[in-house]
Design a protein around this motif. Structure first.
Motif, mmCIF file in Angstrom:
data_model
loop_
_atom_site.group_PDB
_atom_site.id
_atom_site.type_symbol
_atom_site.label_atom_id
_atom_site.label_comp_id
_atom_site.label_asym_id
_atom_site.label_seq_id
_atom_site.Cartn_x
_atom_site.Cartn_y
_atom_site.Cartn_z
ATOM 1 N N GLU A 14 0.857 -1.194 0.000
ATOM 2 C CA GLU A 14 0.000 0.000 0.000
ATOM 3 C C GLU A 14 0.894 1.244 0.000
ATOM 4 O O GLU A 14 1.762 1.389 0.865
ATOM 5 N N PHE A 15 0.696 2.084 -0.991
ATOM 6 C CA PHE A 15 1.478 3.310 -1.111
ATOM 7 C C PHE A 15 0.737 4.479 -0.459
ATOM 8 O O PHE A 15 -0.507 4.533 -0.466
ATOM 9 N N PRO A 16 1.481 5.414 0.089
ATOM 10 C CA PRO A 16 0.845 6.627 0.636
ATOM 11 C C PRO A 16 0.123 7.401 -0.471
ATOM 12 O O PRO A 16 0.405 7.243 -1.662
ATOM 13 N N SER A 17 -0.784 8.217 -0.087
ATOM 14 C CA SER A 17 -1.597 8.957 -1.057
ATOM 15 C C SER A 17 -0.792 9.991 -1.836
ATOM 16 O O SER A 17 -1.149 10.335 -2.966
ATOM 17 N N TRP A 18 0.325 10.434 -1.266
ATOM 18 C CA TRP A 18 1.104 11.453 -1.957
ATOM 19 C C TRP A 18 2.026 10.867 -3.020
ATOM 20 O O TRP A 18 2.656 11.580 -3.786
ATOM 21 N N VAL A 19 2.107 9.485 -3.131
ATOM 22 C CA VAL A 19 2.954 8.841 -4.151
ATOM 23 C C VAL A 19 2.208 8.828 -5.468
ATOM 24 O O VAL A 19 1.042 8.376 -5.540
ATOM 25 N N THR A 20 2.844 9.322 -6.502
ATOM 26 C CA THR A 20 2.208 9.385 -7.827
ATOM 27 C C THR A 20 2.207 7.992 -8.481
ATOM 28 O O THR A 20 2.915 7.075 -8.066
ATOM 29 N N GLU A 21 1.376 7.857 -9.547
ATOM 30 C CA GLU A 21 1.292 6.589 -10.276
ATOM 31 C C GLU A 21 2.629 6.229 -10.930
ATOM 32 O O GLU A 21 3.008 5.063 -11.004
ATOM 33 N N GLU A 22 3.311 7.243 -11.445
ATOM 34 C CA GLU A 22 4.600 6.991 -12.082
ATOM 35 C C GLU A 22 5.599 6.454 -11.072
ATOM 36 O O GLU A 22 6.361 5.517 -11.367
ATOM 37 N N GLU A 23 5.606 6.995 -9.880
ATOM 38 C CA GLU A 23 6.509 6.523 -8.843
ATOM 39 C C GLU A 23 6.149 5.095 -8.402
ATOM 40 O O GLU A 23 7.038 4.269 -8.123
ATOM 41 N N LYS A 24 4.831 4.801 -8.375
ATOM 42 C CA LYS A 24 4.410 3.428 -8.047
ATOM 43 C C LYS A 24 4.942 2.430 -9.077
ATOM 44 O O LYS A 24 5.438 1.357 -8.741
#
Length: 334
Positions: A14-24
């Motif tokens: 689970e990624f934090p909400s501030w992580v962008t899709e590109e970073e994911k």
């Protein structure tokens, strides 16, 4: 505790909400690259270990074949030496009996007084010299023809029943292991090629076998054989009589193979493939490298005939093979 599956681990991230899709995507891609490199490394090590294991297995199987061949050769040599020693002892006894008979001495009486002769060495030495001189002055009477024929018949049949011959005569070995273990009917013995050449009289064959030290006649004179007979060990890898069968169904048992190949003769052993790192698989791979022919093309007419489907080639049940220059039958396949 079992290690968690990689894909199960990734699905729980689970990624934090501030992580962008590109970073994911970059993060997951890096995880996949690392996992792929790890799996490739493990795969490479597994392939290397398998190659080493395959090489070792083939080496051990080859060693087993060589050892079995050595054992068979030593057994054959032992049988030959035993037979040679037996013949030498028989000849020695015959010569000794002839010397005693020439000098008018009963052989049985000579054996009873053998102990007394050993106690008197000078007397024994004098007798041996006298026997030798008598042998030089005269010649032994040649045995009559019927005695020679009987000896030949007995020796030939004993050779037929020997382990040395049975290892090479599978048909006779199967007969000895079928009705009565180790025994064969007199009629079957008389049908053996060498025996048939020596005599066609049943009583002569029976009388010859009565004096055998290795074979036993039944009381009714109907059977002859070896007491305590055990089937001699054959070579473990007789490739000359081995058939490799491919394309069998997966749930295949020995009974299925035996029934399938029964029209071609009796099978002595059925062995299934035990994996890719065996000698059987190596032989199979080399056999598959050979060129297989499924069609026959006439050089003159350019007409093609399918394998095992045509009984005539150019109107003839035979065709000329251009590879071996032999006349072959069409119904046997190309």
């Amino acid at each position: 505790k079992l290690e968690e599956d990689f894909y199960s681990f990734v699905s729980r991230i689970e990624f934090p909400s501030w992580v962008t899709e590109e970073e994911k995507r970059l993060c997951l891609n890096k995880l996949f690259v690392n996992e792929t490199q790890k799996l490739n490394q493990e795969l490479g090590e597994a392939k290397l270990n398998r190659r080493k294991a395959a090489s070792k297995n083939l080496m051990l199987e080859t060693k087993i074949i060589e050892l079995n061949d050595d054992i068979s050769q030593l057994r054959d040599y032992l049988e030959e030496e035993k037979h040679k020693n037996y013949l030498e002892s028989v000849n020695h006894n015959k010569n000794l009996a002839a010397k005693l008979a020439k000098n008018g001495i009963n052989p049985n009486h000579h054996q009873m007084n053998n102990h007394h002769m050993n106690m008197n060495r000078n007397h024994r030495h004098h007798q041996n010299n006298r026997f030798h001189n008598n042998q030089q002055r005269g010649t032994m009477d040649y045995p009559p023809e019927n005695i020679i024929i009987q000896n030949l018949i007995r020796t030939q049949i004993e050779f037929y029943f020997s382990d040395y011959n049975l290892k090479r005569d599978k048909r006779l070995l199967d007969q000895l292991c079928s009705d009565r273990i180790g025994f064969l009917k007199i009629d079957s013995v008389m049908n053996l090629t060498r025996v048939r050449q020596l005599s066609s009289h049943r009583n002569q064959v029976i009388n010859s076998l009565k004096h055998s030290k290795f074979l036993t006649l039944t009381q009714d004179n109907e059977w002859v054989g070896r007491l305590g007979f055990q089937r001699p060990q054959e070579k473990q890898f007789p490739f000359r009589r081995t058939v490799f069968v491919f394309g069998l169904p997966m749930p295949c048992e020995e009974k299925y193979v035996t029934e399938m190949l029964s029209p071609f003769g009796k099978l002595s052993k059925v062995k299934f493939d035990h994996g890719p790192d065996t000698l059987d698989r190596l032989v199979a791979e080399n056999m598959f490298k050979e060129v297989k022919v499924y069609k026959y093309r006439d050089i003159n007419t350019k007409v093609s005939y399918n394998y095992k489907q045509e009984i005539m080639v150019g109107g003839s049940p035979e065709y000329n093979c251009n590879k071996c220059n032999k006349i072959k039958q069409c119904d046997e396949g190309f």
